[in-house]
Design an enzyme around this catalytic site. Structure first.
Site, short mmCIF file in Angstrom:
data_model
loop_
_atom_site.label_atom_id
_atom_site.label_comp_id
_atom_site.label_asym_id
_atom_site.label_seq_id
_atom_site.Cartn_x
_atom_site.Cartn_y
_atom_site.Cartn_z
N HIS A 150 0.82 -1.13 -0.02
CA HIS A 150 0.00 -0.09 0.05
C HIS A 150 0.93 1.38 -0.11
CE1 HIS A 150 -4.09 -1.72 0.21
NE2 HIS A 150 -3.54 -2.68 1.00
N LYS A 206 -11.39 -0.26 2.60
CA LYS A 206 -10.95 0.45 1.55
C LYS A 206 -11.49 0.11 0.19
CE LYS A 206 -6.44 -1.29 2.34
NZ LYS A 206 -6.29 -1.32 4.00
C1 LIG Z 1 -8.45 -10.85 1.50
C2 LIG Z 1 -7.27 -10.26 2.12
C3 LIG Z 1 -6.44 -9.32 1.36
C4 LIG Z 1 -5.48 -8.45 1.73
N1 LIG Z 1 -4.50 -7.85 1.26
C5 LIG Z 1 -3.54 -7.05 1.63
C6 LIG Z 1 -2.69 -6.16 0.57
O1 LIG Z 1 -3.12 -6.20 -0.38
N2 LIG Z 1 -1.71 -5.60 1.30
C7 LIG Z 1 -1.72 -5.87 2.75
O2 LIG Z 1 -0.56 -5.26 3.00
N3 LIG Z 1 -2.19 -6.34 3.55
C8 LIG Z 1 -3.38 -7.24 2.89
N4 LIG Z 1 -3.97 -8.31 3.88
C9 LIG Z 1 -3.57 -8.32 4.96
C10 LIG Z 1 -2.51 -9.60 4.90
O3 LIG Z 1 -2.42 -10.35 4.27
C11 LIG Z 1 -1.94 -9.74 6.46
O4 LIG Z 1 -1.90 -8.62 7.44
C12 LIG Z 1 -0.78 -10.70 6.62
O5 LIG Z 1 -0.70 -11.79 5.54
C13 LIG Z 1 -0.66 -11.05 8.06
O6 LIG Z 1 0.45 -12.22 8.30
P1 LIG Z 1 0.61 -12.67 9.43
O7 LIG Z 1 2.23 -13.39 9.34
O8 LIG Z 1 0.36 -12.08 10.81
O9 LIG Z 1 -0.38 -14.01 9.48
P2 LIG Z 1 -0.37 -15.33 8.73
O10 LIG Z 1 0.00 -15.29 7.43
O11 LIG Z 1 -1.80 -16.00 9.04
O12 LIG Z 1 0.54 -16.47 9.52
C14 LIG Z 1 0.39 -16.63 10.81
C15 LIG Z 1 0.95 -18.28 11.00
O13 LIG Z 1 0.94 -18.78 12.23
C16 LIG Z 1 0.78 -20.08 12.05
N5 LIG Z 1 0.15 -20.73 13.25
C17 LIG Z 1 -1.09 -20.29 13.85
N6 LIG Z 1 -1.23 -20.77 15.01
C18 LIG Z 1 -0.15 -21.62 15.24
C19 LIG Z 1 0.29 -22.60 16.26
N7 LIG Z 1 -0.49 -22.73 17.23
N8 LIG Z 1 1.52 -23.34 16.01
C20 LIG Z 1 2.26 -22.99 14.85
N9 LIG Z 1 1.91 -22.07 14.24
C21 LIG Z 1 0.58 -21.21 13.98
C22 LIG Z 1 -0.35 -20.15 10.68
O14 LIG Z 1 -0.41 -21.27 10.18
C23 LIG Z 1 0.08 -19.17 9.98
O15 LIG Z 1 0.83 -19.59 8.94
C24 LIG Z 1 -4.99 -8.86 3.13
C25 LIG Z 1 -5.77 -9.67 3.88
C26 LIG Z 1 -6.77 -10.52 3.31
C27 LIG Z 1 -7.39 -11.65 3.97
#
Ligand SMILES: Cc1cc2nc3c(=O)[nH]c(=O)nc-3n(C[C@H](O)[C@H](O)[C@H](O)COP(=O)(O)OP(=O)(O)OC[C@H]3O[C@@H](n4cnc5c(N)ncnc54)[C@H](O)[C@@H]3O)c2cc1C
Length: 502
Positions: free
Chosen positions: A62, A262
């Site tokens: 973004h 958005k």
């Molecule tokens: C439809 C959609 C569109 C989006 N578009 C954008 C965009 O264009 N640009 C942008 O900046 N953001 C966007 N986002 C937001 C972005 O995708 C998220 O903010 C980001 O992927 C979050 O990353 P994370 O690592 O926190 O979560 P995740 O990718 O969910 O990673 C968390 C990990 O923890 C693991 N986990 C969970 N519990 C356990 C456990 N007990 N033991 C071991 N592992 C575990 C899971 O398997 C997972 O792999 C979008 C989100 C969505 C849903």
């Protein structure tokens, strides 16, 4: 180099730092902290990194002016945006600053666009300006001629988010981080030296824990007796369109934002496919990544107002992701009242954009709370992934396929992925169909894997020496061959074993 190290970490092994969750946030933190003299384990429950929300999003970096002033996510959106150019270059991954346009259809919306420009100015986001109708039509002729004005954000970009996760994790592993896949964290006990993290792959001792567990971050926090935020899921459905629409718009197109969203966008992805979405509705079940007829209707009605030439008939694939939304509506990043337990939680959109900035914030927070971080004398530079054959020039294609004929055998016809590239992806850690798809694009094109799925399964089986019936789509029980006990060679009737094609 491989990121697939299931089973590598010995039970009871002690680490300085355990990062729970291998999404974009956990991978970025692991990579950042791999610069320091720390023994770190990255624990992920899925078969590969990035298989949670991080693979199922819009792939937008973004521009920096979309999130509200005063919010942590707003500050980190802009900080992260500025890091992505250099980061993508270092990691050798796809990234293109295509820019974005937020459009207005009436005077009220024009007033909201002015506020967006003011926000950009206050935050220092560069290059944001209002365009009138003539300029909008000139730059993006496929947009509705009812668009009155638009705000142009030249700093917005697109990436392949799964590619970013793999590259960050590969780099972290190359610099000493232990990656433990297929390991669900089931409990955390506090010990005299820190924590003991119980997983389905054994116990890991750690002085410090970073909770980057995405949609499960509240459950992981509860394992140390904390309840500092409430988490709900907000589902977003996305629809990928046929490549014949390539170039229809050059920039990411946003409708005028509402106070809560958005809106539904038109996204020119890095690979040329247009994507439309996402919806934003409460997800009763956080694991619900189904798409729906209502979602499709909502998406196509919304985007046809922006770009009338888009039709639902152009859809070649659809998916949904779930955002982890806190009750404050903001990211929760930093130390907690449990010494050594640090949150990187509630990372909803723009979490992909913000991830590298979140990693630096976590690093600074750990230092502020007494972790002695000493920079390594030698940090291994990323080993860049090879250029895909489809984007190599003719001479290079001929040379590579002469050196290794597997690079001359096309496996995925839609995306022109060769056998050599699939084997290379397996060597780099891909061991599921999705792992290969996200590393190579095999199966991502118009036919959605109708031609290449079986061939990719054969290659996984033969390269990894496993029965073909054991190949999964994304690990766990996502078998490709359902009736596995009954899987026999069609001609001989014999049970099929290691990597043998029927
Ligand atoms: C439809 C959609 C569109 C989006 N578009 C954008 C965009 O264009 N640009 C942008 O900046 N953001 C966007 N986002 C937001 C972005 O995708 C998220 O903010 C980001 O992927 C979050 O990353 P994370 O690592 O926190 O979560 P995740 O990718 O969910 O990673 C968390 C990990 O923890 C693991 N986990 C969970 N519990 C356990 C456990 N007990 N033991 C071991 N592992 C575990 C899971 O398997 C997972 O792999 C979008 C989100 C969505 C849903």
């Amino acid at each position: 180099m491989t990121t697939s190290t299931s089973g590598r970490a010995a039970p009871e092994r002690r680490f300085d730092l355990a990062i729970i969750g291998g999404g974009i946030v956990g991978c970025a933190i692991a990579r950042e902290l791999s610069r320091y003299d720390l023994d770190t384990v990255l624990i992920e429950r899925a078969a590969d990194v990035g298989f949670g929300t991080s693979k199922a999003n819009s792939g937008i970096i973004h521009a920096g002016h979309h999130a509200a002033i005063g919010s942590l996510k707003g500050r980190l959106e802009w900080a992260g945006n500025r890091m992505w150019g250099a980061l993508a270059e270092e990691l050798g991954i796809s990234f293109d600053r295509v820019g974005d346009l937020t459009v207005a259809f009436d005077a009220d919306e024009v007033a909201i666009l002015r506020e967006l420009c003011e926000r950009a100015e206050e935050r220092g986001v560069t290059g944001v300006e209002m365009w009138g109708q003539a300029r909008v039509q000139d730059e993006e002729p496929a947009l509705s001629d009812e668009v009155l004005a638009a705000v142009h954000g030249p700093t917005a970009g697109v990436v392949n988010p799964y590619e970013a996760c793999f590259a960050l994790a590969d780099d972290a592993v190359a610099n000493g981080v232990t990656l433990q896949l297929d390991a669900l964290v089931t409990g955390i006990a506090r010990t005299s030296g820190g924590f003991s993290v119980g997983t389905t792959r054994g116990e890991f001792g750690a002085d410090v824990i970073v909770n980057a567990a995405g949609l499960a971050a509240d459950r992981v926090e509860a394992m140390v007796g904390l309840e500092t935020f409430r988490l709900t899921g907000r589902k977003g459905e996305e629809y990928l369109l046929d490549k014949r629409l390539r170039g229809m718009v050059k920039r990411i197109i946003f409708p005028c934002p509402t106070p809560t969203s958005k809106g539904i966008l038109v996204i020119p992805t890095f690979d040329g496919t247009l994507m439309v979405g996402p919806t934003a509705h409460p997800a009763g079940d956080r694991d619900d990544t189904t798409t729906t007829a209502d979602g499709a209707r909502e998406v196509f009605e919304s985007v046809q107002r922006l770009v009338p030439g888009i039709s639902a008939g152009d859809c070649i694939a659809e998916f949904a992701g779930v955002r982890a939304v806190t009750d404050t509506g903001d990211f929760v990043v930093g130390a907690t009242e449990v010494p050594g337990f640090v949150n990187a939680a509630g990372i909803q959109s723009p979490g992909l954009t913000a991830a590298p900035a979140i990693a630096e914030l976590i690093r600074d927070d750990l230092v502020a709370h007494g972790l002695d971080l000493r920079r390594k004398e030698r940090w291994v530079a990323p080993s860049l992934p090879p250029t895909p054959m489809r984007s190599s020039d003719r001479t290079e294609q001929i040379e590579r396929s002469a050196a290794d004929p597997a690079f001359g055998r096309v496996i995925c016809r839609c995306e022109l992925v060769t056998e050599g590239e699939v084997v290379d992806a397996i060597e780099r850690g891909g061991h599921t169909l999705d792992g290969i798809k996200f590393r190579t694009r095999a199966g991502m094109g118009r036919c959605q894997g109708s031609f290449c799925t079986w061939r990719v399964m054969e290659l996984i089986a033969s390269e990894l020496g496993m029965p073909i019936a054991e190949v999964t789509k994304r690990g766990g029980g996502s078998w490709m061959v359902l009736d596995r006990d009954q899987f026999h060679d069609e001609r001989s009737g014999e049970p099929v074993e290691v990597g043998v094609s029927p």
